[in-house]
Design a protein around this motif. Structure first.
Motif, PDB file in Angstrom:
ATOM      1  N   TRP A  63       0.839  -1.212   0.000  1.00 36.69           N
ATOM      2  CA  TRP A  63       0.000   0.000   0.000  1.00 36.69           C
ATOM      3  C   TRP A  63       0.870   1.256   0.000  1.00 36.69           C
ATOM      4  CZ3 TRP A  63      -4.427   2.315  -0.903  1.00 36.69           C
ATOM      5  CH2 TRP A  63      -4.779   3.490  -0.237  1.00 36.69           C
ATOM      6  N   ILE A 352      -8.097  -4.813  -2.768  1.00 42.39           N
ATOM      7  CA  ILE A 352      -7.853  -4.511  -1.353  1.00 42.39           C
ATOM      8  C   ILE A 352      -9.180  -4.501  -0.599  1.00 42.39           C
ATOM      9  CG2 ILE A 352      -7.711  -2.058  -2.013  1.00 42.39           C
ATOM     10  CD1 ILE A 352      -5.861  -1.582   0.301  1.00 42.39           C
ATOM     11  N   LYS A 370      -3.269   2.028   7.713  1.00 40.09           N
ATOM     12  CA  LYS A 370      -4.380   1.726   6.799  1.00 40.09           C
ATOM     13  C   LYS A 370      -4.922   0.364   7.206  1.00 40.09           C
ATOM     14  CE  LYS A 370      -6.736   2.499   2.849  1.00 40.09           C
ATOM     15  NZ  LYS A 370      -7.594   3.688   2.609  1.00 40.09           N
ATOM     16  N   ILE A 372      -5.962  -2.577   6.516  1.00 38.29           N
ATOM     17  CA  ILE A 372      -6.131  -3.570   5.443  1.00 38.29           C
ATOM     18  C   ILE A 372      -6.428  -4.944   6.047  1.00 38.29           C
ATOM     19  CG2 ILE A 372      -4.990  -4.696   3.470  1.00 38.29           C
ATOM     20  CD1 ILE A 372      -3.197  -2.151   3.316  1.00 38.29           C
TER      21      ILE A 372
END
Ligand code: SF4
Length: 473
Positions: A63, A352, A370, A372
């Protein structure tokens, strides 16, 4: 010139040699009623042949690396997820959280932080967004103060095109002046409402709150502002939704000042409240797949007689205001940046998914990470898959065009189209094949078969996917 088909056998021979059961699943059966009988059921939920999971340890670095370059700018969108609902719809298979004021405000704080976190990175800042989609859950459930904060953050942290489509999904119950005016003030220009049916009894069995009269009145009130494209979703195959009720539902589309609509087939989830109520005899059964096919056919016949524009196999535009841009772009495989708990998106080279659990999501945002939850690298044939999926969703297939653009071996797909033409699923024209009404109803199955044949022809492996999609017969 490329070598012959990578599987070593022509597609025509492979299709002819399929065992009867597999043949029915992949190419369907010959029948005089292709709409009702070509297949037994939808064989996958969403057509696709997947990517490859990236190791968990690489998600953050992948990312971060993606953020450092501008990426492709050929159409961009952002998907922003609001994981709250006031009530749980009885057919729902993906409910997350009930609305709670404090939690909502805390969540919007993190969502704004997530938008801001990558705002100055080239991947987010270099290419403007053509479409923003606030989905859920129920984005319309947000308080006016929270939706205003979020919309302002979207404008502050995402570069938007001048004609950016900004869609907010919602329920008719939320169409009250204080909320609608907050949406208009901060740039929403398309509102997509899950009406499902206009019939009060059908709606109540589905867990929707408002009566037909309230729904009609509120939709008219929204349209009267003349600020947004007004789109509604209807579902066919719900309990109590007889053919007469379905006809009335379609008539309401004509009568109301709408800009467009989607018609979706009910997927009766095994663990849904609706399935439990049906099993306990509290409400009548949902329509069978064959009955749903009849309802889709009735809708196509009816809508063909109206001055409306069929934009995809399940979406119609009634006025020039409806562009359906976000859906077009996601079907085409454009980059889509995801924000929020449970959001999914797509980078130039990966799919994602973000953390679905709201507490986990907020905790990871508080650690400046983030959130994820999964990352998949794209399939090597993704560009071809996207083109096929987009074409079939638009109701056609252009084999010559695909072969010229990607690989001449794709012309072998004409063997499949010849069978489908004979069986009433496509009608071949000089340059393209158009899906018939039956082909449109079964488009997910057709797409899946085409994708699997492409993988086999270009990569040499034959494999056929079958999932249990829904509980209706
Ligand atoms: S609004 Fe959507 S997410 Fe919420 S309960 Fe209904 S179907 Fe499920």
């Amino acid at each position: 010139m490329k070598a012959a088909n990578a599987s070593g056998r022509s597609l025509k021979d492979v299709l002819a040699a399929l065992e009867p059961e597999l043949s029915e699943m992949v190419i369907g059966r010959p029948t005089d009623s292709p709409l009702q009988e070509s297949f037994d059921a939808k064989r996958v939920m969403h057509s696709g042949v997947g990517g490859f999971p990236l190791p968990r340890g690489e998600w953050q670095s992948h990312w971060q690396a993606a953020l450092t370059n501008p990426g492709t700018g050929a159409g961009r969108s952002a998907y922003i997820h609001i994981p709250f609902c006031q009530r749980k719809c009885s057919y729902c298979g993906f409910f997350q959280n009930f609305c709670q004021e404090e939690l909502e405000t805390a969540y919007i704080d993190r969502l704004i932080a997530e938008l801001k976190m990558s705002a100055d990175k080239p991947y987010q800042s270099s290419n403007p967004m053509n479409a923003i989609f606030l989905g859920g859950g129920t984005p319309s459930a947000l308080s006016p103060a929270n939706i205003s904060r979020l919309l302002k953050a979207i404008h502050d942290y995402l570069p938007l095109t001048n004609d950016c489509e900004v869609t907010l999904e919602g329920r008719v119950h939320d169409l009250i002046p204080a909320k609608m005016e907050a949406w208009f003030a901060d740039g929403v220009n398309r509102v997509s409402l899950g009406v499902q049916s206009f019939n009060t009894k059908v709606r109540q069995a589905a867990g929707r709150i408002d009566s037909r009269e309230v729904v009609m009145e509120r939709l008219r009130a929204l349209a009267a502002y003349n600020q947004v494209a007004v789109i509604v979703d209807l579902i066919y195959g719900l309990p109590y939704q007889t053919p007469e009720v379905w006809r009335e539902d379609l008539n309401a589309l004509k009568a109301l000042p709408l800009d467009g609509w989607d018609l979706y087939q009910l997927n009766l989830w095994e663990n849904s409240d609706m399935k439990k109520a049906i099993d306990a005899g509290r409400i009548p059964p949902a329509a069978t797949t064959q009955e749903q096919a009849g309802m889709f056919g009735a809708a196509r016949n009816r809508l063909d007689g109206w001055p409306v524009n069929q934009i995809s196999v399940c979406h119609w535009g009634k006025t020039g205001r409806e562009r359906n841009l976000y859906n077009h772009m996601s079907q085409k495989g454009c980059v889509m940046l995801p924000f929020g708990a449970g959001a999914g998106g797509r980078l130039d080279d990966a799919l994602i998914m973000l953390e679905r659990d709201i507490k986990q999501y907020m905790g990871r945002m508080d650690r400046d990470e983030k959130p994820i939850m999964m990352m998949l690298s794209l399939h090597p044939l993704t560009d071809i898959h996207d083109a096929v999926k987009h074409q079939i969703k638009q109701g056609y297939l252009d084999i010559a065009g695909l072969a010229a653009q990607f690989d001449p071996r794709l012309t072998e797909l004409n063997a499949l189209l010849a069978i489908w033409e004979e069986r009433g699923l496509v009608a071949r024209q000089p340059e393209i094949a158009r899906l018939t009404t039956a082909g449109q109803f079964w488009y997910v199955n057709l797409t899946q078969s085409v994708l699997e044949c492409i993988n086999a022809m270009l990569q040499g492996e034959w494999s056929w996917e079958k999932q249990k999609v829904a509980a209706q017969g």
